[in-house]
Design an enzyme around this catalytic site. Structure first.
Site, mmCIF file in Angstrom:
data_model
loop_
_atom_site.group_PDB
_atom_site.id
_atom_site.type_symbol
_atom_site.label_atom_id
_atom_site.label_comp_id
_atom_site.label_asym_id
_atom_site.label_seq_id
_atom_site.Cartn_x
_atom_site.Cartn_y
_atom_site.Cartn_z
ATOM 1 N N HIS A 192 -81.395 58.457 -18.958
ATOM 2 C CA HIS A 192 -82.384 58.376 -20.028
ATOM 3 C C HIS A 192 -82.858 56.930 -20.073
ATOM 4 C CE1 HIS A 192 -84.248 59.526 -23.927
ATOM 5 N NE2 HIS A 192 -84.215 58.218 -24.068
ATOM 6 N N CYS A 193 -84.144 56.724 -19.809
ATOM 7 C CA CYS A 193 -84.649 55.354 -19.712
ATOM 8 C C CYS A 193 -85.326 54.941 -21.014
ATOM 9 C CB CYS A 193 -85.644 55.265 -18.553
ATOM 10 S SG CYS A 193 -86.204 53.584 -18.245
ATOM 11 N N PRO A 194 -84.747 53.996 -21.766
ATOM 12 C CA PRO A 194 -85.399 53.572 -23.014
ATOM 13 C C PRO A 194 -86.706 52.820 -22.758
ATOM 14 C CG PRO A 194 -83.400 52.293 -22.623
ATOM 15 C CD PRO A 194 -83.466 53.306 -21.555
#
Lengths: 372, 134
Positions: free
Chosen positions: A195-197
């Site tokens: 999950h890439c912020p």
């Protein structure tokens, strides 16, 4: 005994989900008691995961957008300053290609960033209540009757290797191989990477190619801008003078270029070996346990691995965001009616750098599930 | 006047992962359908569906060219062009509809297109063989 006659079923008479709005509309009682027609609702409006939808379901992101506005802002501001301050000088003293190359890279970076952020990463829709009940029945048939039931895993053989499929309590299904449940988005994502912020979305099967293009083109853009800025300062004032005058800015640029280049290099390695960040962090195929395990999904050829990850046919979105809800069914989040509050359940923490305690938690939970 | 039949049971054909993550369904004949349909016919349907899904996900020269072209145009082509996978999915929908019309509906069965179940299962609905009016 009553004689029974079989009526052939007309498949067209059965209620099936359709793209067009249902022909009859339910009447809702309005505030003043009059019955008013209800507009048919689209499936994205009742989507159970933690996502945000825009443009009537065409665009989707994670509910926590993370630092996506910051990413966008940094790219726009840095490129803007480059075009305003450095380009005029360099066009005059060097060549006109510089703003052209810079502009092309900038546009490519923006488009791939927006596609990574707004595309469905490969979310698996949750199981329908009938499916969940069927799986429960199968587990009960084969499981033992002790007080602490065994963890819900199923073993499959993939390319002569035993892979354990885990049961997802939230989505009520056995997760396909390489699928992971993202706790931030509360969805199972196929070929889950992380999950890439920075892009405000999960990176999975459907948007990995956009993500990879984004980081490669961003590293080219940052290296290009860094080179141009250094050249500009060197031509105008001399390199040593420039280093003395603005060491902090040059240092920041230098380190950010290397960190993005490093990330691109890491993902190039992942693509070439057909691995995901999730698998690499967990060491799934590194043989830490001592067994001879190899990656069963790799094609054993770098070129074919790259093609299968980046150039494979684009899989479709499975969640049908813009489909209409059947008019006669109440808006239900699939499986929500079977869900019991289970505060100890934790899904994988799959942000890069996080650790997974899912398997340990799963083993210690007594399973409380109603069977319908 | 349409008669609506009652659902007796639902059988779910699960995915077969023995060849990896490609979309394939198990060809094992479920016991609930033994009295309803011929085993060969059912397995033939599943085998055809598996072949169609293999074709959809095939890594060939066409998909390679499509992928490279998409990359060069910053993937803007996906907004205007129908992808290879989507074209095959339409063929699969048509095939399932044909099978339902010709083979399954006369026997009181209905196949649901797997795409409506997130490509997880093939749902086979078994209808009760008695008529009643609404």
């Amino acid at each position: 005994m009553k004689s029974r006659e079989y009526q052939q079923i007309d498949p067209k008479a059965l209620p099936t989900p359709s793209q067009s709005p249902p022909p009859h509309q339910h009447l809702a009682v309005g505030g003043d008691g009059r019955k008013e027609p209800m507009t048919p609702r689209r499936k994205w409006e009742v989507f159970p995961g933690k996502n945000r939808f825009f443009c009537d379901g065409r665009i989707m992101m994670a509910r926590q957008s993370g630092v996506f506005p910051l990413t966008l802002g940094l790219i726009l501001v840095t490129s803007g300053l480059f075009f305003i301050f450095d380009c005029p000088f360099l066009v005059k003293h060097l060549t006109r290609c510089i703003p052209a190359v810079g502009g092309a890279l900038f546009v490519f970076v923006l488009i791939t960033l927006l596609q990574t952020s707004f595309t469905d990463p490969g979310i698996l829709p949750r199981a329908t209540p009938e499916e969940a009940a069927d799986i429960e029945r199968q587990i009960d048939d084969t499981g033992n009757t002790s007080y602490r039931p065994p963890p819900r895993t199923k073993e499959v053989l993939i390319n002569q290797q035993v892979i354990k499929l885990k049961y997802c309590f939230t989505c009520k299904m056995f997760r396909p191989p390489r699928t992971s449940h993202c706790s931030l988005c509360d969805n199972c994502v196929e070929r889950f990477d992380h999950h890439c912020p920075w892009v405000g979305n999960c990176v999975g099967k459907r948007n990995y190619r956009f993500f990879y293009s984004f980081i490669v083109s961003l590293s080219l853009l940052t290296a290009f801008i860094f080179g141009c800025v250094t050249t500009h300062l060197a031509l105008r004032k001399g390199l040593m003078f420039a280093l003395q005058e603005s060491p902090v800015e040059l240092a920041i640029c230098f380190f950010s270029v290397w960190s993005i280049l490093g990330l691109s290099g890491f993902h190039t390695y992942l693509v070439a070996s057909n691995l995901t960040t999730n698998e690499d962090i967990k060491g799934s195929w590194s043989g830490k346990s001592g067994d001879a395990v190899t990656n069963p999904y790799s094609h054993k050829n770098i070129f074919i691995n790259c093609c299968s990850v980046l150039c494979a046919p684009m899989p479709p979105s499975l969640i049908d965001r813009r489909g209409f809800l059947p008019a006669d069914e109440p808006a239900r989040a699939s499986g929500a009616d079977l869900e019991l509050p289970n505060p100890n359940t934790k899904s994988d923490r799959n942000v890069v750098g996080g650790s997974s305690i899912w398997s340990l938690t799963c083993r210690n939970l007594p399973l409380i599930f109603p069977c319908s | 006047m349409r008669q609506q039949a009652a659902v007796a049971a639902k059988v779910f054909i699960q995915r077969d992962y023995s060849n990896g993550t490609m979309c394939q369904f198990q060809t094992k004949f479920p016991s609930e359908l033994e009295t309803k349909i011929d085993k060969q016919q059912f397995e033939e349907t599943i085998r055809t569906l598996n072949n169609l899904y293999t074709e959809a996900e095939k890594l060939g020269s066409q998909s390679f060219v499509e992928g490279c072209l998409a990359c060069l145009t910053a993937y803007a082509v996906f907004l205007c062009m129908e992808t290879h996978y989507e074209k095959v999915l339409k063929r699969i929908s048509k095939y399932i509809q044909e099978q339902n019309d010709k083979i399954y509906a006369p026997r009181g069965l209905l196949l649901t297109d797997p795409i409506e179940r997130g490509l997880r299962v093939i749902e086979v609905t078994i209808y009760e063989d008695r008529s009643f009016s609404r």
